[in-house]
Write an enzyme that holds these catalytic residues in place. Structure first.
Site, PDB file in Angstrom:
ATOM      1  N   HIS A 114      45.489   5.595  27.325  1.00  0.00           N
ATOM      2  CA  HIS A 114      46.257   6.710  27.880  1.00  0.00           C
ATOM      3  C   HIS A 114      47.664   6.756  27.296  1.00  0.00           C
ATOM      4  O   HIS A 114      48.117   7.801  26.815  1.00  0.00           O
ATOM      5  CB  HIS A 114      46.315   6.581  29.402  1.00  0.00           C
ATOM      6  N   GLU A 115      48.349   5.625  27.333  1.00  0.00           N
ATOM      7  CA  GLU A 115      49.731   5.632  26.857  1.00  0.00           C
ATOM      8  C   GLU A 115      49.797   5.844  25.346  1.00  0.00           C
ATOM      9  O   GLU A 115      50.713   6.507  24.849  1.00  0.00           O
ATOM     10  CB  GLU A 115      50.433   4.332  27.252  1.00  0.00           C
ATOM     11  N   GLU A 171      50.131  15.058  31.297  1.00  0.00           N
ATOM     12  CA  GLU A 171      49.368  14.064  32.045  1.00  0.00           C
ATOM     13  C   GLU A 171      47.910  14.465  32.231  1.00  0.00           C
ATOM     14  O   GLU A 171      47.001  13.650  32.059  1.00  0.00           O
ATOM     15  CB  GLU A 171      50.034  13.789  33.395  1.00  0.00           C
TER      16      GLU A 171
END
Length: 865
Positions: free
Chosen positions: A303-304, A326
């Site tokens: 995700h990051e 997001e």
């Protein structure tokens, strides 16, 4: 009561419609840090440019620092002023060099926003508005700047100095100090700034991009934790390769660093080139991390990393657009995780999380759209709606467009908005332009809160060859939105023959856009059974006229894994609701369906384990007009016991079939362990004399945390003498490991025993419990808040405990306190006695002097809605 009197000033409501472009831009930023835990000095040199034709002064956001000097174009000035905590500098002309120097105290920063101390190191967290706690700056996401950073520090205490971008130079200074310079060539908003100084060890690796560039990778942790970083490093490499292959996105710097810290409000932060992680999402070995932890680490690392493009290279114009980065990035990390193992199980896990967190949010006082219209404190909008429901919006668009058009649309989005601050509308417009689809009505998903409810019924006349499917949708009212318009709902459906158990139609994608719609299927020669919302193609609640026999049929024969799981869950759910309302229910259909699933040789163990799990107490409560925690618990325990007793031979076979050792982290072995531990739970429900000993032996002999914690959970929920022995052994073994000790607290807070509330109260006074660490607070207070039976004890002890803890936590860390409040906010869903007790605690919180804006907003909205 006047719910505003506890704040020093009335809350300021920020409205999306009030957005205006920044008056001043900051193309270049240079920061010079003289680092010290007690007193850090920050010298900021800003190249500022007037944005448009106006006479506005330069306004720089600040919070908590001591201003020491201000210069403009090299000349010290004294006509600057503070308005609140905002530094206002009158400027003429279009371009200037503005310098400020401030002092901050990292070791007194308990909010963990800005620059703070953690475990002897210094680190930053700037999203959403933490950078203003470091230096004066226009702290908003649409001000993009190129950053150059120089750090000086004591070399013995802080031998490692890291910042965004690529390293430029390092050197030693007199007095045992040293310096390092870093430069980030990519414009970024201030919330992506990062700095770390500390005594850290590194696990190094490399990744060669598809264009042949070699990227140096580093995961920085305490030396003692270095051996636990291999899984995270491997996940990082997999993520980088996956993003190139699936989205065509290549990494763009020469280095990519990750730092793990113990004190962190979030899971991780995507700062450009220097991700900072909560250590729970980096550190893993078989002895200390469960399979779920391993999966979570890979997902969060992905995700990051994916944020490098969907969040960093393209950021959000304002915080109302938070889901732009997001929601899209959650969708991307879900796709990555699905590709690493069982896609079906991953979809089940994602939907279970959505229903556990986001559906109640949509149905409660804190309901808000994916793109909100207003907020008081932006940190309160890092929610399941923004993240998880936002991801479902992206998934629906991908479903509507199809794979090729969706990829073309994301390519267009990345190319067109690279280096800018964009909006949700920009993203949807790219979807339309690349595909030719009209998504005008679909945009309602961004502006309307609430979970749509779809009713579905199917008629068939024997011998007529025609089936008629009638669909209707409604979106319930939510705070501030009493009336809703019909949404676009992409529903995948298929019909199966009730006699032949074969498909009668191909899978069809229906775009339900009206309040009511009727569809006709020709050539249906036998009674059809409806499979609807296959793959959970839309985040809706389906209400159908399917019988228990139909659901059992689908749980055995549906060819869509999620729909098969869903049928079993709906069958269980209907049975549990009937049991809670009527005090008893027929369990035979559920037991037969579970037996069929356990006996099916074509199903993998991971899917079976998910399919046979009972819905949670909380999810059952979501189906009732008024939640009765005691009745739900009795109904669930009765069904669990019957499944356990009547299928005991199967559970023992499933338990014995899975190898206990040696530990291997792989999709196949994870599934075996998962089913083994589900089987142990059902065996425990039988009250068989040997189960406690069986669980304790698993606990004692386990070579991995997955089996050890599962056995501990089984024992903690019971009354056997092995319970306390296991707790004591677990504590003695892991007392020095904070992350594992969190599991010790959490397991007890989630226990289904009668005395859980009293146990949790005692644990809050334990020497190892501290509100100052967000992980520890979440492990006890957060876990207790979602334990429906224990938290909603009729005497209100759970409510008083939570309110006491939140009031105390708010003085240290308002963000974490606010995120733990929602269980109290659902007071309208409970009986009059419990509702009055919950409301009284909310009123007590709101009336507390000195309350933060974070907690005030959540509590006051919970009272008003």
């Amino acid at each position: 009561m006047d719910i505003q009197h506890s704040l020093a000033q009335p809350p300021v409501v920020i409205l999306r419609e009030d957005y205006r472009p920044p008056a001043w831009l900051v193309p270049e930023t240079r920061l010079v840090f003289d680092l010290d835990a007690h007193a850090t000095r920050v010298h900021a040199i800003l190249s500022v440019t007037r944005n448009g034709d106006h006479g506005e002064p330069l306004r720089l956001d600040g919070a908590g620092q001591t201003p020491l000097s201000v210069t403009v174009d090299g000349i010290a000035i004294d006509d600057w002023r503070l308005e609140g905590e905002q530094l206002v500098i009158p400027l003429s002309g279009g371009q200037h060099r503005v310098e400020t120097e401030v002092e901050i105290a990292p070791d007194r920063n308990t909010q963990l926003m800005g620059l703070y101390a953690s475990g002897g190191n210094l680190c930053t967290q700037c999203e959403a508005e933490g950078f203003r706690r470091i230096t004066y700056f226009p702290d908003r996401p649409d001000v993009l700047s190129r950053y150059a950073v120089r750090m000086t520090a004591d070399k013995a205490r802080y031998p490692v100095l890291l910042a965004n971008g690529d390293p430029i130079a390092t050197g030693d200074l007199d007095g045992g100090r040293h310096w390092a310079e870093w430069n980030d060539p990519f414009p970024k908003p201030s919330y992506l700034f990062a700095l770390v100084a500390g005594d850290l060890a590194v696990n190094r690796g490399t990744f060669t991009t598809r264009s042949g560039r070699e990227v140096a990778l580093g995961i920085w942790v305490r030396a003692a934790d270095l051996a636990k970083t291999d899984h995270a490093l491997h996940a990082l490499k997999l993520s980088m390769a996956w993003d190139e292959r699936v989205y065509g996105r290549e990494y763009d710097l020469d280095v990519f660093n990750i730092v793990a810290v113990d004190d962190f409000n979030f899971g991780a932060m995507e700062n450009k080139g220097l991700n900072i992680f909560n250590s729970r999402y980096i550190l893993a070995d078989a002895d200390t991390a469960t399979d779920h932890d391993y999966d979570g680490i890979a997902a969060v690392v992905a995700h990051e990393y994916f944020h490098n493009w969907s969040g960093n290279r393209i950021t959000c114009r304002d915080w109302f657009q938070l889901s732009l980065k997001e929601g899209f990035t959650v969708y991307r990390d879900q796709g990555f995780s699905a590709d690493q193992g069982s896609a079906a199980v991953k979809r089940i896990e994602d939907v279970r999380s959505l229903r556990a967190a986001q559906f109640p949010e949509d149905a409660g006082p804190l309901s808000h759209p994916v793109r909100p219209d207003a907020y008081q404190e932006i940190s309160n909008f890092y929610t399941a709606t923004i993240y998880n429901k936002g991801a479902e919006l992206i998934r629906m668009m991908a479903t509507i467009l199809g794979p090729a058009a969706f990829r073309a649309a994301t390519d267009l989005y990345f190319d067109r908005f690279d280096g800018t601050a964009a909006t949700c509308e920009d993203f949807v417009a790219c979807m339309e332009e690349a595909s030719g689809a009209d998504l005008s009505q679909f945009r309602l998903w961004y502006g309307q809160a609430g979970t749509p409810r779809v009713s579905a019924s199917i008629d068939h006349v024997a011998g007529g060859g025609r089936a008629t499917l009638r669909l209707a949708q409604r979106v319930p009212p939510t705070p501030g939105q009493p009336t809703k318009r019909p949404m676009v709902l992409p529903l995948k459906v298929r019909l199966f023959g009730a006699e032949t158990a074969t498909p009668l139609t191909d899978e069809r994608l229906i775009l339900l856009s009206d309040a009511d719609e009727t569809l006709v299927f020709e050539g249906v020669t036998e009674r059809p059974v409806l499979s609807i919302n296959r793959g959970f193609s839309a985040p809706v609640i389906v209400e159908s006229d399917r019988s228990a026999a139909d659901l059992a049929f689908l749980s055995a024969h549906d060819d869509d894994p999620f729909a098969r799981y869903e049928a079993m869950q709906q069958l269980m759910l209907d049975t549990l609701v009937a049991g809670a309302i009527e005090g008893r229910a027929d369990h035979d259909a559920v037991i037969a369906a579970v037996a069929h699933t356990l006996d099916d040789p074509d199903l993998d163990a991971a899917f079976v384990a998910e399919a046979v799990l009972l819905p949670s107490d909380a999810f059952v409560g979501d189906q009732l007009a008024l939640v009765d925690p005691d009745a739900i618990f009795r109904a669930r325990e009765a069904l669990r016991r019957d499944i356990g007793v009547q299928l005991q031979d199967r559970w023992r076979l499933a338990y014995d079939r899975a190898p206990a050792v040696p530990y291997v982290y792989s999709p196949t072995e994870k599934g075996k362990r998962r089913l083994r531990n589900v089987a142990l739970g059902y065996l425990a429900a039988t009250d068989a004399a040997d189960v406690a000993a069986l669980a304790f032996e698993q606990f004692r002999a386990a070579d991995n945390m997955t089996d050890r914690q599962a056995a501990l959970t089984t024992l903690v929920n019971g009354d056997a003498e092995e319970r306390q022995a296991a707790l004591d052994l677990f504590y003695a073994r892991y007392a020095d490991n904070a992350l594992v000790l969190d599991k010790w607290f959490q397991t007890q807070a989630l226990a289904t025993r009668d005395d859980t509330a009293a146990v949790v109260t005692r644990l809050a006074a334990h020497a190892d419990f501290s509100l100052a660490n967000p992980n520890r607070a979440r492990s006890l207070i957060g876990a207790f808040g979602v334990n429906q039976r224990a938290f909603h004890q009729a005497d209100g002890a759970g409510y008083r405990f939570l309110a006491d803890q939140l009031i105390a936590l708010d003085q240290l860390n308002p963000q974490t306190a606010a995120k733990l409040l929602p269980p109290l906010g659902r007071w309208r869903r409970f009986d009059q006695g419990r509702a009055a007790l919950m409301r009284a605690e909310l009123e007590r919180i709101v009336a507390t002097p000195g309350l933060s804006r974070d907690l005030f907003e959540q509590a006051s909205k919970s009272l008003e809605a």
